[in-house]
Design an enzyme around this catalytic site. Structure first.
Site, PDB file in Angstrom:
ATOM      1  N   TYR A 223       0.815  -1.219   0.000  1.00  0.00           N
ATOM      2  CA  TYR A 223       0.000   0.000   0.000  1.00  0.00           C
ATOM      3  C   TYR A 223       0.847   1.267   0.000  1.00  0.00           C
ATOM      4  CZ  TYR A 223      -3.834  -3.080   1.086  1.00  0.00           C
ATOM      5  OH  TYR A 223      -4.763  -4.083   1.037  1.00  0.00           O
TER       6      TYR A 223
ATOM      7  N   LYS B 269       3.459 -14.032   5.923  1.00  0.00           N
ATOM      8  CA  LYS B 269       3.697 -14.991   4.841  1.00  0.00           C
ATOM      9  C   LYS B 269       5.210 -15.177   4.718  1.00  0.00           C
ATOM     10  CE  LYS B 269       2.112 -17.496   1.531  1.00  0.00           C
ATOM     11  NZ  LYS B 269       1.773 -18.856   1.909  1.00  0.00           N
TER      12      LYS B 269
ATOM     13  N   ASP C 140      -1.997 -18.008   4.998  1.00  0.00           N
ATOM     14  CA  ASP C 140      -3.007 -18.873   4.373  1.00  0.00           C
ATOM     15  C   ASP C 140      -3.556 -19.894   5.371  1.00  0.00           C
ATOM     16  OD1 ASP C 140      -0.094 -19.360   3.087  1.00  0.00           O
ATOM     17  OD2 ASP C 140      -0.934 -21.254   3.745  1.00  0.00           O
TER      18      ASP C 140
ATOM     19  N   ASP D  71      -5.938  -6.668   5.401  1.00  0.00           N
ATOM     20  CA  ASP D  71      -7.057  -6.232   4.563  1.00  0.00           C
ATOM     21  C   ASP D  71      -7.961  -7.430   4.267  1.00  0.00           C
ATOM     22  OD1 ASP D  71      -8.685  -4.867   2.876  1.00  0.00           O
ATOM     23  OD2 ASP D  71      -7.147  -4.323   1.419  1.00  0.00           O
TER      24      ASP D  71
END
Ligand code: NAP
Length: 593
Positions: free
Chosen positions: A166, A233, A287, A311
């Site tokens: 972002y 991640k 995930d 998000d």
């Protein structure tokens, strides 16, 4: 930023009564009569703001019998601002007053389409450096949800608000800037990627990560929460997402060392029993976290994560509890906080007195909690499910609940206020909630104590060391036993190796199925007459439980062992096999180091 005095504001009128919130010794100090800023917002904003102001005021009046009261100060953003400030949707004086008043709340805003306008929410975030986007997600009885047990969801998500993808560092395909960056990456950095790729940069800093995680842990401390999960991640993006995880653990260790333990300590040192007053810091790969929030949501409490993960995750979790329309939110800096409805302006419903005020209402509940006015906040939280369970709901819930009575925004507010004003035994309800919480924590603890390995794997934890992978329930035999007896033990316990007790020299051994095949069957010996000692491998190759999976894999590969024993001092406490390592890597990939 210099703060204008009341006389310097063009359209904002600071109430003559009431006092400003101040910051002293790093904490916000809220007077009994604080001035709080609000922006009513566009579209449905005025309808829901009108309703919520009445509900918040009624809860405060009821909780404090008139001793505390908010003095509301209207401030302007969006279309209302544009009308007052010659087309300016985001006047400087609003940004200044929001900073000056410290705490404020806003309805949804229209971002004008077309060039020249920054998104208002982005402008607010950047100008006030609101680096933490906070989303509490829990289920309220009566609210329709796709989950079987939505009541198990009760988390507060802290999403980093300023960096990650972002940051806006992007280079469009075909532009000279894109070519320049692509050439640098290819020529100087030897990076390989397809011709014509669009390029985006993902900055994640120590400063940005640590201040976000610090806020999340502080929240957990202040609110007696059980754990903080760092979601990342890092198995793929080691130096951004993986670094976020590592910096998160660093903050916990260095700044909250006396009140936190890691999950490794929980399972290792404390054998699954969470010590009183300690918050568990754990991490999960993003995930896996999406699965876990569906399968075992009660394992998670406070979540701290990077911008993009946050998000996705915040909306996904809100949807699980049917709360997309009522999910509250806040953007918070070190002290300055802007609470906000998370939905948009729903222009087709503007001024119809029709929509659900829940998102703004619960943002106000968060605000009251932030101010330390928990009694007023609790009143709203407690009466809300009662009203919804009675089937008194706005159109959006009415269409999902059989037999519900659809009411207007203002009538829904009336119903809540009536409950608030009626007798409600806040203390009894709180005690019941607390007892329920303690019961649930106990149940989780019992699961961990009984089946630590299974619990750890089921809860999505990525194993970090051989201690996390090893089989703990060891079966041992004496070296004087026959191989036949050892074989029976292996079959009964469905295991492929057995630990052999120390010999006269105090050296442990191991006997595997493979030993039996190669040394008994192939050599035509009798298992009933051969002693275990005769074919056991001694000494065993032992490693400490903290040995990383990578190190263990290297040892196994280099020395061609098929298993290692795990030792604590001179005692063997577990076995880890090449199959365990293979399975862990296959399932989780490599955790970042
Ligand atoms: P939206 O305003 O959130 O509306 C989408 C749909 O969500 C509505 O049509 C309605 O569904 C439902 N909804 C939203 N708020 C509701 C409420 N309080 N009660 C019941 N249902 C509600 O999203 P959008 O139409 O994409 O965006 C409209 C404008 O809002 C845009 O200008 C956008 O930029 C702006 N926006 C602002 C913010 C913000 O200020 N934080 C956030 C998002 C969007 P049904 O049609 O099914 O009844």
């Amino acid at each position: 930023m210099t703060t204008p005095t009341a006389a310097q504001y063009r359209h904002i009128k600071i109430p003559a009564t009431g006092e400003k919130i101040t910051i002293q010794n790093g904490k916000i100090v809220v007077p009994h009569q604080p001035i709080i800023g609000y922006v009513e917002g566009d579209g449905i904003g005025p309808d829901i703001t009108r309703a919520c102001l009445r509900i918040w005021d009624a809860a405060i009046e009821k909780a404090y019998g008139g001793q505390r009261k908010i003095h509301w100060c209207e401030t302007f953003l969006g279309e209302k601002a544009a009308g007052l400030y010659d087309g300016n949707y985001c006047p400087d004086e609003t940004l200044k007053v929001l900073q000056d008043l410290v705490v404020s709340i806003k309805g949804p805003l229209t971002t004008p389409v077309g060039g020249g306008f920054r998104s208002l929410n982005v402008a607010l975030r950047q100008d006030l450096d609101l680096y933490a986007c906070v989303r509490p997600v829990r289920h309220y009885a009566g609210v329709p949800s796709p989950l079987k047990h939505p009541d198990k969801v009760d988390i507060v998500l802290f999403r980093e608000n300023t960096e990650d993808v972002y940051a806006g560092i992007e280079y469009k395909t075909g532009t000279p800037e894109n070519k320049k960056v692509a050439d640098f990456l290819r020529n100087e950095m030897k990076a390989k990627f397809f011709e014509g790729a669009g390029i985006g940069i993902k900055p994640v800093s120590e400063f940005g990560s640590k201040r976000l995680v610090r806020k999340a842990i502080q929240y957990a401390v202040d609110n007696g929460r059980e754990s903080v999960t760092l979601v990342h991640k890092g198995n793929i993006q080691k130096f951004t997402e993986g670094a976020f995880r590592n910096w998160g653990y660093e903050v916990a260790r260095e700044e909250f060392g006396s009140v936190t333990i890691t999950e490794e300590q929980l399972y290792g040192e404390f054998k699954g029993k969470q010590p009183e007053g300690k918050i568990v810091i754990k991490d999960r790969i993003a995930d896996i976290m999406f699965q876990m929030m569906l399968l075992r949501p009660d394992e998670f409490d406070v979540i701290a994560t990077t911008n993009l993960n946050g998000d996705y995750l915040s909306d996904a979790i809100a949807a699980e509890v049917g709360g997309m329309g009522i999910a509250p939110g806040a953007n918070i800096a070190d002290h300055v906080a802007v609470f906000e409805a998370t939905h948009g302006t729903a222009p087709k419903y503007a001024n119809l007195n029709k929509v659900n005020p829940g998102s703004l209402l619960f943002s106000g509940v968060m605000m009251l909690e932030y101010m330390g006015w928990t009694e007023a906040a609790d009143l709203i939280t407690l009466v809300y499910p009662e009203v919804v369970s009675d089937g008194i709901v706005t159109y959006d819930f009415a269409r999902q609940i059989d037999g519900a009575t659809e009411v207007s925004t203002s009538a829904f507010a009336d119903a809540l206020i009536e409950r608030i004003q009626g007798g409600i035994d806040l203390e009894a309800k709180r005690r019941a909630q607390q007892a329920q919480l303690v019961k649930e924590r106990k149940q989780r603890e019992i699961r961990r104590l009984l089946q630590p390995m299974e619990e750890m794997t089921e809860s999505g934890r990525v194993p970090q060391s051989v201690g996390d992978l090893m089989t703990r329930s060891l079966i041992t035999v004496n070296g004087d036993e026959t191989v036949e007896n050892a074989m029976h033990l292996m079959t009964e316990n469905n295991i492929s190796s057995i630990v052999v007790e120390p010999d006269a020299r105090g050296i442990w051994g191991i006997l595997t199925r493979r030993d039996i095949v190669s040394k008994i069957v192939r050599n035509n010996k009798s298992p009933s007459t051969t002693k275990v000692d005769a074919i056991a491998t001694r000494p065993v190759v032992s490693v400490p439980a903290e040995t990383s999976i990578r190190e263990a894999a290297e040892m196994i590969a280099d020395a061609r062992y098929s298993r290692l024993t795990v030792a604590q001092g001179d005692k063997i406490i577990g076995i880890v096999t090449e199959t365990d390592i293979f399975n862990a890597v296959e399932k989780f990939g490599w955790a970042s180091e």
